[in-house]
Design a protein around this motif. Structure first.
Motif, PDB file in Angstrom:
ATOM      1  N   THR A  82     -30.649  34.711 -80.634  1.00  0.00           N
ATOM      2  CA  THR A  82     -32.043  35.201 -80.192  1.00  0.00           C
ATOM      3  C   THR A  82     -32.956  34.529 -80.819  1.00  0.00           C
ATOM      4  OG1 THR A  82     -31.347  37.560 -80.148  1.00  0.00           O
ATOM      5  CG2 THR A  82     -33.717  37.137 -80.225  1.00  0.00           C
ATOM      6  N   GLY A  83     -33.126  34.188 -81.835  1.00  0.00           N
ATOM      7  CA  GLY A  83     -33.933  33.156 -82.703  1.00  0.00           C
ATOM      8  C   GLY A  83     -34.120  31.837 -82.049  1.00  0.00           C
ATOM      9  N   GLN A  84     -32.634  31.240 -81.956  1.00  0.00           N
ATOM     10  CA  GLN A  84     -32.762  30.071 -81.158  1.00  0.00           C
ATOM     11  C   GLN A  84     -33.255  29.891 -79.830  1.00  0.00           C
ATOM     12  OE1 GLN A  84     -28.808  27.863 -80.066  1.00  0.00           O
ATOM     13  NE2 GLN A  84     -29.468  26.816 -82.233  1.00  0.00           N
ATOM     14  N   ALA A  85     -33.080  30.925 -79.215  1.00  0.00           N
ATOM     15  CA  ALA A  85     -33.355  31.169 -77.671  1.00  0.00           C
ATOM     16  C   ALA A  85     -34.940  31.009 -77.508  1.00  0.00           C
ATOM     17  CB  ALA A  85     -32.903  32.454 -76.869  1.00  0.00           C
ATOM     18  N   LEU A  86     -35.629  31.918 -78.677  1.00  0.00           N
ATOM     19  CA  LEU A  86     -37.008  32.247 -78.647  1.00  0.00           C
ATOM     20  C   LEU A  86     -37.807  30.793 -79.045  1.00  0.00           C
ATOM     21  CD1 LEU A  86     -37.572  35.582 -80.448  1.00  0.00           C
ATOM     22  CD2 LEU A  86     -37.942  34.985 -78.049  1.00  0.00           C
ATOM     23  N   LYS A  87     -36.983  29.977 -80.050  1.00  0.00           N
ATOM     24  CA  LYS A  87     -37.718  28.518 -80.257  1.00  0.00           C
ATOM     25  C   LYS A  87     -37.702  27.814 -78.921  1.00  0.00           C
ATOM     26  CE  LYS A  87     -36.619  28.469 -85.116  1.00  0.00           C
ATOM     27  NZ  LYS A  87     -35.800  27.911 -86.263  1.00  0.00           N
ATOM     28  N   GLY A  88     -36.319  28.175 -78.226  1.00  0.00           N
ATOM     29  CA  GLY A  88     -36.652  26.914 -76.920  1.00  0.00           C
ATOM     30  C   GLY A  88     -37.232  27.820 -75.603  1.00  0.00           C
ATOM     31  N   GLY A  89     -37.879  28.820 -75.817  1.00  0.00           N
ATOM     32  CA  GLY A  89     -38.517  29.327 -74.674  1.00  0.00           C
ATOM     33  C   GLY A  89     -37.753  30.173 -73.626  1.00  0.00           C
ATOM     34  N   ARG A  90     -36.709  30.591 -74.200  1.00  0.00           N
ATOM     35  CA  ARG A  90     -35.763  31.058 -73.056  1.00  0.00           C
ATOM     36  C   ARG A  90     -35.532  32.468 -73.722  1.00  0.00           C
ATOM     37  NH1 ARG A  90     -32.594  26.219 -74.519  1.00  0.00           N
ATOM     38  NH2 ARG A  90     -33.274  24.626 -73.203  1.00  0.00           N
ATOM     39  N   SER A  91     -34.864  33.309 -72.477  1.00  0.00           N
ATOM     40  CA  SER A  91     -34.189  34.668 -73.044  1.00  0.00           C
ATOM     41  C   SER A  91     -32.811  34.298 -73.664  1.00  0.00           C
ATOM     42  CB  SER A  91     -34.060  35.525 -71.674  1.00  0.00           C
ATOM     43  OG  SER A  91     -33.019  34.852 -70.948  1.00  0.00           O
ATOM     44  N   PRO A  92     -32.536  35.266 -74.442  1.00  0.00           N
ATOM     45  CA  PRO A  92     -31.074  35.075 -75.160  1.00  0.00           C
ATOM     46  C   PRO A  92     -30.119  34.847 -73.876  1.00  0.00           C
ATOM     47  CG  PRO A  92     -32.312  36.777 -76.340  1.00  0.00           C
ATOM     48  CD  PRO A  92     -33.202  36.545 -75.233  1.00  0.00           C
ATOM     49  N   GLU A  93     -30.228  35.644 -72.968  1.00  0.00           N
ATOM     50  CA  GLU A  93     -29.201  35.722 -71.811  1.00  0.00           C
ATOM     51  C   GLU A  93     -29.227  34.024 -71.126  1.00  0.00           C
ATOM     52  OE1 GLU A  93     -30.215  39.646 -72.883  1.00  0.00           O
ATOM     53  OE2 GLU A  93     -31.528  38.038 -71.912  1.00  0.00           O
TER      54      GLU A  93
ATOM     55  N   PRO B  53     -46.301  22.764 -88.348  1.00  0.00           N
ATOM     56  CA  PRO B  53     -46.258  23.662 -89.624  1.00  0.00           C
ATOM     57  C   PRO B  53     -45.965  25.000 -89.062  1.00  0.00           C
ATOM     58  CG  PRO B  53     -48.448  22.893 -89.051  1.00  0.00           C
ATOM     59  CD  PRO B  53     -47.781  22.233 -88.146  1.00  0.00           C
ATOM     60  N   ARG B  54     -46.577  25.502 -87.769  1.00  0.00           N
ATOM     61  CA  ARG B  54     -46.161  26.784 -87.301  1.00  0.00           C
ATOM     62  C   ARG B  54     -45.712  26.474 -85.828  1.00  0.00           C
ATOM     63  NH1 ARG B  54     -50.404  31.355 -89.696  1.00  0.00           N
ATOM     64  NH2 ARG B  54     -49.744  31.101 -91.886  1.00  0.00           N
ATOM     65  N   ARG B  55     -44.997  27.470 -85.373  1.00  0.00           N
ATOM     66  CA  ARG B  55     -44.571  27.236 -83.885  1.00  0.00           C
ATOM     67  C   ARG B  55     -45.842  27.305 -82.876  1.00  0.00           C
ATOM     68  NH1 ARG B  55     -41.050  31.985 -82.177  1.00  0.00           N
ATOM     69  NH2 ARG B  55     -40.010  31.380 -83.879  1.00  0.00           N
ATOM     70  N   GLY B  56     -45.906  26.516 -82.117  1.00  0.00           N
ATOM     71  CA  GLY B  56     -46.990  25.977 -81.228  1.00  0.00           C
ATOM     72  C   GLY B  56     -48.054  25.280 -81.642  1.00  0.00           C
ATOM     73  N   ALA B  57     -48.262  25.130 -82.976  1.00  0.00           N
ATOM     74  CA  ALA B  57     -49.473  24.346 -83.689  1.00  0.00           C
ATOM     75  C   ALA B  57     -49.364  23.158 -83.925  1.00  0.00           C
ATOM     76  CB  ALA B  57     -49.583  24.911 -85.164  1.00  0.00           C
ATOM     77  N   MET B  58     -49.287  22.297 -82.607  1.00  0.00           N
ATOM     78  CA  MET B  58     -48.817  20.920 -82.655  1.00  0.00           C
ATOM     79  C   MET B  58     -50.020  19.890 -81.454  1.00  0.00           C
ATOM     80  SD  MET B  58     -45.135  21.141 -81.311  1.00  0.00           S
ATOM     81  CE  MET B  58     -44.540  22.321 -80.250  1.00  0.00           C
TER      82      MET B  58
ATOM     83  N   GLU C  28     -31.427  22.798 -77.379  1.00  0.00           N
ATOM     84  CA  GLU C  28     -32.131  23.754 -78.231  1.00  0.00           C
ATOM     85  C   GLU C  28     -33.494  23.857 -77.606  1.00  0.00           C
ATOM     86  OE1 GLU C  28     -31.285  23.371 -82.610  1.00  0.00           O
ATOM     87  OE2 GLU C  28     -30.390  21.490 -81.900  1.00  0.00           O
ATOM     88  N   GLY C  29     -34.222  23.090 -76.994  1.00  0.00           N
ATOM     89  CA  GLY C  29     -35.406  23.018 -76.421  1.00  0.00           C
ATOM     90  C   GLY C  29     -36.543  23.101 -77.557  1.00  0.00           C
ATOM     91  N   GLY C  30     -37.607  23.555 -77.213  1.00  0.00           N
ATOM     92  CA  GLY C  30     -38.823  23.598 -78.023  1.00  0.00           C
ATOM     93  C   GLY C  30     -38.885  22.207 -78.633  1.00  0.00           C
ATOM     94  N   MET C  31     -39.176  21.813 -79.904  1.00  0.00           N
ATOM     95  CA  MET C  31     -39.178  20.941 -80.671  1.00  0.00           C
ATOM     96  C   MET C  31     -38.216  19.867 -80.561  1.00  0.00           C
ATOM     97  SD  MET C  31     -41.600  21.427 -84.190  1.00  0.00           S
ATOM     98  CE  MET C  31     -41.551  19.565 -84.463  1.00  0.00           C
ATOM     99  N   ARG C  32     -37.087  20.400 -80.064  1.00  0.00           N
ATOM    100  CA  ARG C  32     -35.796  19.370 -80.165  1.00  0.00           C
ATOM    101  C   ARG C  32     -35.474  19.236 -78.772  1.00  0.00           C
ATOM    102  NH1 ARG C  32     -32.013  21.417 -85.131  1.00  0.00           N
ATOM    103  NH2 ARG C  32     -33.572  20.636 -86.713  1.00  0.00           N
ATOM    104  N   GLY C  33     -36.377  19.745 -77.730  1.00  0.00           N
ATOM    105  CA  GLY C  33     -35.931  19.439 -76.293  1.00  0.00           C
ATOM    106  C   GLY C  33     -36.578  18.277 -75.833  1.00  0.00           C
ATOM    107  N   ARG C  34     -36.277  17.901 -74.495  1.00  0.00           N
ATOM    108  CA  ARG C  34     -36.405  16.675 -73.604  1.00  0.00           C
ATOM    109  C   ARG C  34     -38.049  16.300 -73.598  1.00  0.00           C
ATOM    110  NH1 ARG C  34     -38.861  15.814 -69.193  1.00  0.00           N
ATOM    111  NH2 ARG C  34     -38.388  14.035 -67.863  1.00  0.00           N
ATOM    112  N   ASP C  35     -38.713  17.428 -73.368  1.00  0.00           N
ATOM    113  CA  ASP C  35     -40.052  17.203 -73.080  1.00  0.00           C
ATOM    114  C   ASP C  35     -40.815  17.034 -74.512  1.00  0.00           C
ATOM    115  OD1 ASP C  35     -39.942  17.902 -70.534  1.00  0.00           O
ATOM    116  OD2 ASP C  35     -40.694  19.921 -70.599  1.00  0.00           O
ATOM    117  N   PHE C  36     -40.515  17.468 -75.561  1.00  0.00           N
ATOM    118  CA  PHE C  36     -41.205  17.017 -76.686  1.00  0.00           C
ATOM    119  C   PHE C  36     -40.684  15.775 -77.191  1.00  0.00           C
ATOM    120  CE2 PHE C  36     -41.916  17.091 -81.283  1.00  0.00           C
ATOM    121  CZ  PHE C  36     -42.797  17.524 -81.545  1.00  0.00           C
TER     122      PHE C  36
END
Length: 372
Positions: A174-185, A62-67, A98-106
């Motif tokens: 930028t927003g997508q990078a943050l969700k994936g735990g990466r820098s925009p670059e 429901p919030r980022r990281g709350a899982m 994309e990483g985060g909730m949509r990445g391999r580890d999750f």
């Protein structure tokens, strides 16, 4: 549970009829058994089979990281599914760059949690949505499909190719990078590398599709927009077309097209693609899926029923998707089928959902009828 529902209009394969509907040991049976419940004034329809839904994501996080405990999120998602008449739910989990909730580890964590989850009766199934540009992930992805007996894989390509080809920064970077735990670059460099290797990916995905199909995995493509694109996927053994973006692509999806129920409810696509309702009026489309909103299949089917009839409209959320998923034991209210059903009142509101003979949702006046 042994139970006989009486007095209601029942949507049988041959049409609506007032007749008793009996269930025993999770199946529909011919003769009345057990306790009788009078549902006069209501309609009983086959339980909804949802082929593709990612609405569960908001329950898991429901919030980022709350899982912390995914089982609690799955229980919450199951409650929403049942409240919306869904008795078989295909949870569409990304395996994406994309990483985060949509990445391999999750994705791997989700598969473990779903395998261990003990629900109240809804048949929770998984679809893995694989971004096939991820060449380095092919071996791990294929092993995960085998290890977790994943029945349904869909190939996606959500890379912003136009921007990347021009060397531009894609929107929302930028927003997508943050969700994936990466820098925009770092995120941009990852996308650019995947974009540059797409020619290799187009060759590799054909082999992956062949190997998965040989294991009996159902395969689909996502967002087809040309006849040629759909034909290419079909040549690879990828039979199902999810959410075709144009009428031409939908017409080419001769092995099965899944349309978005929210598209019908909204009166059109939120992204400017072809209208799902127009496709259905033209006789195209085999199933309606919740996509991102679990109330949508029921809403869409009832809206369409006013134009094409309840029999055909409800088949798009019951027998149609069941057939595409190879589930011959459900989708119709026939003797010997699973006791999957939903009870609707005159306004089309859900009073009860029963999955494999187990009550998963019960509310209002229908609950009172069961309690008498």
């Amino acid at each position: 549970m042994q139970l006989t529902l009486t007095g209601a209009e029942v949507l049988r394969p041959e049409g609506l009829q007032v007749s008793p509907l009996a269930m025993h040991d999770g199946l529909l049976v011919a003769d009345p058994v057990g306790r009788h419940v009078d549902l006069s004034g209501y309609r009983i329809l086959p339980g909804i089979v949802d082929m593709h839904g990612d609405g569960f994501e908001r329950h898991l996080a429901p919030r980022r990281g709350a899982m912390k405990d995914l089982s609690q999120g799955l229980a919450s998602a199951e409650a929403e599914l049942a409240a919306n008449g869904i008795t078989t739910a295909t949870l569409a989990q990304f395996w994406s760059w994309e990483g985060g909730m949509r990445g391999r580890d999750f994705a791997l964590r989700f598969l473990e949690a779903l395998q261990a989850y003990q629900g109240v009766g809804t048949d929770l199934r998984v679809q893995l949505r694989f971004e096939y540009s991820m060449l380095a992930d092919y071996a791990d992805f294929e092993q995960a499909v085998v290890d977790h007996a994943v029945p349904y894989v869909v190939f996606n390509d959500h890379l912003p190719h136009k921007a990347l080809a021009k060397g531009k920064k894609p929107p929302r970077l930028t927003g997508q990078a943050l969700k994936g735990g990466r820098s925009p670059e770092a995120h941009l460099a990852l996308m650019q590398g995947l974009h540059d290797a797409m020619a290799q990916a187009e060759e590799a995905v054909a082999g992956l599709a062949a190997r998965l199909a040989a294991k009996g995995v159902i395969l689909g493509s996502h967002d087809d927009n040309t006849i040629e694109g759909r034909a290419l996927w079909q040549s690879r053994g990828v039979t199902i077309s999810e959410f075709p973006e144009t009428r031409e692509a939908a017409e080419a999806a001769t092995d099965g097209a899944v349309l978005g129920a929210p598209n019908v409810v909204r009166g059109g696509s939120h992204s400017g693609n072809v209208s799902a309702a127009d496709l259905i009026r033209a006789g195209l489309g085999d199933a309606l899926a919740s996509d991102y909103h679990y109330p949508a299949p029921r809403q869409a089917a009832l809206m369409l029923a006013e134009e094409i009839g309840l029999q055909r409209a409800w088949a798009l959320v019951s027998s149609g998707p069941a057939a595409l998923l190879g589930l011959q034991d459900r989708g119709e209210l026939n003797v010997g089928k699973r006791a999957d059903l939903v009870v609707l009142d005159e306004q089309g509101r859900i009073g009860a959902t029963i999955a494999a003979g187990r009550i998963t949702y019960l509310s209002g006046a229908v609950a009172e009828a069961f309690m008498r």
